[in-house]
Scaffold this motif. Structure first.
Motif, PDB file in Angstrom:
ATOM      1  N   GLY A 236      66.590   0.260 -20.262  1.00  0.00           N
ATOM      2  CA  GLY A 236      65.486   0.290 -21.137  1.00  0.00           C
ATOM      3  C   GLY A 236      64.359  -0.954 -21.144  1.00  0.00           C
ATOM      4  N   ARG A 237      65.080  -1.790 -19.954  1.00  0.00           N
ATOM      5  CA  ARG A 237      64.058  -3.035 -20.054  1.00  0.00           C
ATOM      6  C   ARG A 237      62.872  -2.806 -19.253  1.00  0.00           C
ATOM      7  N   THR A 238      61.847  -3.775 -19.200  1.00  0.00           N
ATOM      8  CA  THR A 238      60.547  -3.673 -18.708  1.00  0.00           C
ATOM      9  C   THR A 238      60.267  -4.450 -17.576  1.00  0.00           C
ATOM     10  N   PRO A 239      60.181  -4.088 -16.462  1.00  0.00           N
ATOM     11  CA  PRO A 239      59.950  -4.967 -15.231  1.00  0.00           C
ATOM     12  C   PRO A 239      58.516  -5.385 -15.111  1.00  0.00           C
ATOM     13  N   ILE A 240      58.241  -6.424 -15.037  1.00  0.00           N
ATOM     14  CA  ILE A 240      56.710  -6.877 -14.864  1.00  0.00           C
ATOM     15  C   ILE A 240      56.351  -7.543 -13.673  1.00  0.00           C
ATOM     16  N   ALA A 241      57.136  -8.300 -12.928  1.00  0.00           N
ATOM     17  CA  ALA A 241      56.901  -9.328 -11.918  1.00  0.00           C
ATOM     18  C   ALA A 241      58.004  -9.562 -11.025  1.00  0.00           C
ATOM     19  N   VAL A 242      57.431  -9.711  -9.936  1.00  0.00           N
ATOM     20  CA  VAL A 242      58.358 -10.177  -8.821  1.00  0.00           C
ATOM     21  C   VAL A 242      57.733 -11.685  -8.022  1.00  0.00           C
ATOM     22  N   VAL A 243      58.748 -12.404  -7.916  1.00  0.00           N
ATOM     23  CA  VAL A 243      58.036 -13.985  -7.364  1.00  0.00           C
ATOM     24  C   VAL A 243      58.711 -14.046  -5.941  1.00  0.00           C
ATOM     25  N   ALA A 244      57.981 -14.051  -4.720  1.00  0.00           N
ATOM     26  CA  ALA A 244      58.333 -14.030  -3.458  1.00  0.00           C
ATOM     27  C   ALA A 244      58.318 -15.455  -3.114  1.00  0.00           C
ATOM     28  N   ASN A 245      59.151 -16.073  -2.358  1.00  0.00           N
ATOM     29  CA  ASN A 245      59.148 -17.282  -1.873  1.00  0.00           C
ATOM     30  C   ASN A 245      58.345 -17.385  -0.551  1.00  0.00           C
ATOM     31  N   GLY A 246      57.269 -18.171  -0.697  1.00  0.00           N
ATOM     32  CA  GLY A 246      56.543 -18.656   0.517  1.00  0.00           C
ATOM     33  C   GLY A 246      56.850 -19.870   1.249  1.00  0.00           C
ATOM     34  N   GLY A 247      58.343 -20.016   1.240  1.00  0.00           N
ATOM     35  CA  GLY A 247      59.011 -21.358   1.823  1.00  0.00           C
ATOM     36  C   GLY A 247      59.962 -21.979   0.739  1.00  0.00           C
ATOM     37  N   GLY A 275      54.443 -20.595  -3.134  1.00  0.00           N
ATOM     38  CA  GLY A 275      54.044 -20.980  -1.636  1.00  0.00           C
ATOM     39  C   GLY A 275      53.802 -22.514  -1.888  1.00  0.00           C
ATOM     40  N   ALA A 276      54.355 -23.369  -2.738  1.00  0.00           N
ATOM     41  CA  ALA A 276      53.947 -24.438  -3.178  1.00  0.00           C
ATOM     42  C   ALA A 276      54.106 -25.418  -1.978  1.00  0.00           C
ATOM     43  N   TYR A 277      55.525 -25.322  -1.461  1.00  0.00           N
ATOM     44  CA  TYR A 277      55.721 -26.248  -0.342  1.00  0.00           C
ATOM     45  C   TYR A 277      55.116 -25.530   1.117  1.00  0.00           C
ATOM     46  N   GLY A 278      55.645 -24.050   1.221  1.00  0.00           N
ATOM     47  CA  GLY A 278      55.404 -23.668   2.768  1.00  0.00           C
ATOM     48  C   GLY A 278      54.146 -22.655   2.882  1.00  0.00           C
ATOM     49  N   VAL A 279      53.508 -22.262   2.242  1.00  0.00           N
ATOM     50  CA  VAL A 279      52.517 -21.260   2.527  1.00  0.00           C
ATOM     51  C   VAL A 279      51.179 -21.804   3.140  1.00  0.00           C
ATOM     52  N   ALA A 280      51.159 -23.329   3.186  1.00  0.00           N
ATOM     53  CA  ALA A 280      50.156 -23.830   4.124  1.00  0.00           C
ATOM     54  C   ALA A 280      50.532 -23.561   5.556  1.00  0.00           C
ATOM     55  N   ALA A 281      51.608 -23.117   5.932  1.00  0.00           N
ATOM     56  CA  ALA A 281      51.944 -22.977   7.308  1.00  0.00           C
ATOM     57  C   ALA A 281      51.359 -21.522   7.752  1.00  0.00           C
ATOM     58  N   ALA A 282      50.638 -20.810   6.626  1.00  0.00           N
ATOM     59  CA  ALA A 282      50.150 -19.743   7.253  1.00  0.00           C
ATOM     60  C   ALA A 282      48.610 -20.009   7.840  1.00  0.00           C
ATOM     61  N   LEU A 283      48.212 -21.338   7.936  1.00  0.00           N
ATOM     62  CA  LEU A 283      47.097 -21.791   8.646  1.00  0.00           C
ATOM     63  C   LEU A 283      47.289 -21.947  10.148  1.00  0.00           C
ATOM     64  N   SER A 378      48.358 -30.966  12.478  1.00  0.00           N
ATOM     65  CA  SER A 378      49.532 -31.803  11.814  1.00  0.00           C
ATOM     66  C   SER A 378      50.512 -30.852  11.367  1.00  0.00           C
ATOM     67  N   ILE A 379      50.079 -29.770  10.728  1.00  0.00           N
ATOM     68  CA  ILE A 379      51.338 -28.760  10.174  1.00  0.00           C
ATOM     69  C   ILE A 379      51.766 -27.970  11.602  1.00  0.00           C
ATOM     70  N   ALA A 380      51.506 -27.735  12.664  1.00  0.00           N
ATOM     71  CA  ALA A 380      52.133 -27.322  13.829  1.00  0.00           C
ATOM     72  C   ALA A 380      52.913 -28.564  14.189  1.00  0.00           C
ATOM     73  N   GLY A 381      52.575 -29.777  14.298  1.00  0.00           N
ATOM     74  CA  GLY A 381      53.183 -30.841  14.625  1.00  0.00           C
ATOM     75  C   GLY A 381      54.551 -30.971  13.896  1.00  0.00           C
ATOM     76  N   ASN A 382      54.418 -30.757  12.610  1.00  0.00           N
ATOM     77  CA  ASN A 382      55.493 -31.089  11.765  1.00  0.00           C
ATOM     78  C   ASN A 382      56.603 -29.905  11.871  1.00  0.00           C
ATOM     79  N   ILE A 383      56.035 -28.756  12.297  1.00  0.00           N
ATOM     80  CA  ILE A 383      57.145 -27.415  12.429  1.00  0.00           C
ATOM     81  C   ILE A 383      57.664 -27.979  13.641  1.00  0.00           C
ATOM     82  N   GLY A 384      56.969 -28.378  14.618  1.00  0.00           N
ATOM     83  CA  GLY A 384      57.552 -28.745  15.935  1.00  0.00           C
ATOM     84  C   GLY A 384      58.604 -29.654  15.894  1.00  0.00           C
TER      85      GLY A 384
END
Length: 482
Positions: A236-247, A275-283, A378-384
């Motif tokens: 009987g509860r109401t689902p409203i949202a899901v949070v996905a981690n972008g890193g 995506g506070a931390y990781g979504v910049a990697a989408a670049l 720079s982001i690619a370098g950090n991943i490397g």
């Protein structure tokens, strides 16, 4: 009769300068001192210990004390050097937390924004800066593959996540006539602590944050999500949202966003990506974030992996009407009287904040000065760098990597001793490493174990800095100090 000439009129006295005002030449002199100290700080970044050799007692002795009744004048700036020398140094070997590197051109933009002192709440309050904020929002949305999204700049990911879930609540389960509102929000056990705060502040209650156990790769399992939603509906509860981690903040795990969106659409749920931390990697690696363009809202901290000085976070959303539904409430004195699409722009109708500092100018200046290509590099370098560290850890028999991660965070620990004492020993290693001051690591808990964690979000980091992590950990291990 000789007439006595009238005395020449006395010059009018110069008006007294207001007590808080200074002449522009005096300001220029102060600016030269501050600039010199800023340059000195940047020059000593690589040689200074990351953690200053100080104590809480010494900090109080140096920087606390009674407030001055009479001003110190220019000598007040004498304390800036001590402030720098008793602060953490953000060089390329700082791997603790998720902290951007304070790109210097952006810092100049931050300074100039403070001189301008605009309230970034509407076009009429700051015409140039309002347009600049809308511009950088559009740039970032397009760069992330979310062209057409609107958004605002916020103080940090916690506020951006709170606002994203506030929009979700108003879209899916708004308060009824009695004023009550409810609903269940879903996330993995790896979700950031800001989600618990958000559901509490929104009146949903922390008991309505449904934490679904993450899989072996620390990602949210869409099948487990679907089962949890079904169980809540049956109760009987109401689902409203899901949070996905972008890193995730610990390991950098990226949830399967496209699969989560598919579940959410079938269940009529809002999808917010933290995506506070990781979504910049989408670049640079957009394939990791498949489905991002289909979510309802997402957060990104530019003061993390876009290297900006604090504070500068971004909330992007698909539908501006959803933001206005959640945040629009205006008194007559603040209402915009313009129907012009530019001059009528009011950010406070789409955000929690009314008074807002200009966060966009530093980001705009930084992006214009360097160009997006430099940020991608720079982001690619950090991943490397993170992948190099993972290889170095895996090559050491006394070190163990404890979590996969596609981004720039590496979780590992020393395993050269008694397994029953591993948590305590690794905690001691962490303290010794950070006290030495050459590198700085943080800690985390992965699968119930205390681990060392290195996260690379600094544009200054080099391969040599990364190699120093393993060198310092091995030097601090019990076998080296025995």
């Amino acid at each position: 009769m000789t007439q006595t000439p009238s005395p020449a009129p006395s010059p009018a006295p110069s008006p007294a300068r207001p007590p808080l005002d200074i002449a522009t030449d005096e300001f220029a002199a102060l600016l030269r001192v501050v600039g010199a100290e800023a340059v000195r700080h940047l020059e000593r970044l690589d040689s200074a210990p990351i953690r200053p050799a100080t104590t809480g007692e010494e900090s109080l002795r140096r920087f606390a004390g009674p407030a001055p009744e009479q001003g110190l004048g220019a000598s007040a700036l004498d304390g800036l050097r001590q402030v720098a020398e008793h602060s953490r140094v953000g060089n390329g070997r700082f791997f603790g937390y998720v902290m951007g590197s304070g790109e210097p051109v952006a810092a100049l933009g931050d300074f100039f924004a403070s001189v301008l002192n605009q309230n970034a709440t509407a076009w009429r309050s700051g015409p140039a800066t309002a347009v600049i904020e809308r511009t950088v929002i559009g740039w970032l949305a397009e760069a992330l593959g979310c062209s057409g999204f609107s958004g605002t700049l916020t103080s940090g990911g916690s506020l951006a996540n709170l606002m994203g879930l506030a929009m979700a609540r108003e879209a899916k389960a708004p308060a009824n006539e009695s004023g009550s509102a409810g609903g269940v929000v879903y996330a993995s056990t790896e979700t950031h602590m800001s989600m618990g705060k958000a559901v509490a502040l929104l009146g949903l209650g922390r008991h309505n944050l449904r934490l679904i156990p993450a899989d072996a790769d620390l990602r949210l399992d869409p099948a487990a999500l679907r089962a949890a939603i079904a169980a809540d509906r049956a109760a009987g509860r109401t689902p409203i949202a899901v949070v996905a981690n972008g890193g995730t903040i610990v390991s950098g795990a990226v949830d399967p966003i496209a699969a989560i969106v598919e579940v959410a659409r079938a269940e009529d749920l809002w999808v917010h990506v933290d995506g506070a931390y990781g979504v910049a990697a989408a670049l640079v690696e957009p394939e990791l974030f498949e489905g991002l363009a289909d979510v309802d809202s997402l957060s990104l901290d530019a003061h993390k992996w876009l290297y900006q000085p604090l504070d500068c976070s971004v909330l992007l959303y698909r539908d501006p009407a959803a933001a206005r539904r959640a945040f629009s409430l205006t008194d007559d004195y603040a209402a915009s009287l313009s129907a012009d699409p530019v001059e009528g722009q009011v950010f406070f109708e789409e955000t929690i904040e009314l008074s807002r500092r200009v966060r966009a100018l530093k980001l705009w200046l930084s992006l214009r000065y360097h160009g997006f290509a430099a940020f991608r590099e720079s982001i690619a370098g950090n991943i490397g760098h993170a992948r190099l560290l993972a290889r170095l850890v895996e090559a050491e028999p006394t070190l163990e990597r404890v979590a996969p991660g596609p981004l720039s965070a590496v979780c590992f620990r020393w395993v050269g001793g008694d397994p029953s004492e591993a948590d305590e020993v690794n905690a001691a290693i962490l303290e010794r490493v950070n006290a030495r001051g050459r590198v700085y690591l943080s800690n985390a808990t992965v699968h119930g174990r205390f681990v060392l964690r290195a996260c690379v979000t600094n544009h200054r980091t080099t391969d040599a800095d990364v190699r120093a992590v393993v060198e310092e950990v091995l030097a601090a291990a019990p076998q080296a100090s025995a």
